[in-house]
Design a protein around this motif. Sequence first.
Motif: not given
Length: 291
Positions: A4-7, A14-19, A94-97, A172-173
């Motif tokens: 995923r792209k970093l934002y 958006n790294r928080r989605w890893d959890m 979307m490219d960061g999710l 991205a969408a």
Amino acid sequence: MTHRKLYLGPLTDNRRWDMVTIRPDDVFVVTPPKCGTTWMQTIVALLLSGDPEVEPELSVKMPWVDIRIREMSDVAARLEAMTHRRSMKSHTPMDGLPLDDQAHYICVFRHPLDAHLSMRKHMRNIPMPWFDHWYPEDDVDGVTFRRFLDGGAEGFDGDAMPLAHILQHYKAAKALSDRPNVSLFHYADMKRDLTGVFTVLSDQLGTPHSQDVMARLVEAATFDHMKQNAERFAPSGGKGFFKSDTAFFQSGTNGQWQGVLSDAEVAAYDAMMDAHLTPEDRAWLENGAAG
């Protein structure tokens, strides 16, 4: 996990989605700020519950995962403990999710200039003095608008929502819009035909309701009803997060930038839009189906 792209923004990561462990029936509301996020979240809450009196409690029940003001371990634990169908909010493109083949992604857009003007008012409604400085009542010297035009898509560069970020959201969408679980909606279309938006989204999410119930759900999501019940519908309503919960909803109008921005500012915006979008894409991003 796919790349995923970093934002990273002033308040977001958006790294928080890893959890977050995604479930097949999860619903994501993915938007640039001030493009109808809360409105769409409310519509989703109404459709999932089938209850026009539902208490959305968006900040808790449908959390904004990207924002760093809450410990991610707490957010992840709360999401994991939910036994009902979940919905989450994101201001990350979307490219960061994390993308799941079954979870549904609802992307909402608005005329970028209306979103910018709404953002100015929104930031001044947050009781933090530096926001008043960043977004003064009158942008006499044009600094605020230049930040909007000059900010980068990934790092924000001083503006909470630069135009480049909106354009990246849209690109991205659109790149994923051929997937059956990714849908694009527009604020202007929600204003024009709220019943139609409910009907389409109900079909996409598999949440059928009787004609009578649907009519009551639509009424609950009208702008006037939400504004009149601002403590119920504003994120963290009634908790003092905003100077005014009612002001969170502002006017909800389109074209509010007309007569506010100078001809030179509009020309600079036009040049950037034309440089990054086809005429067809620009027409849709600004006006939805009427574009």
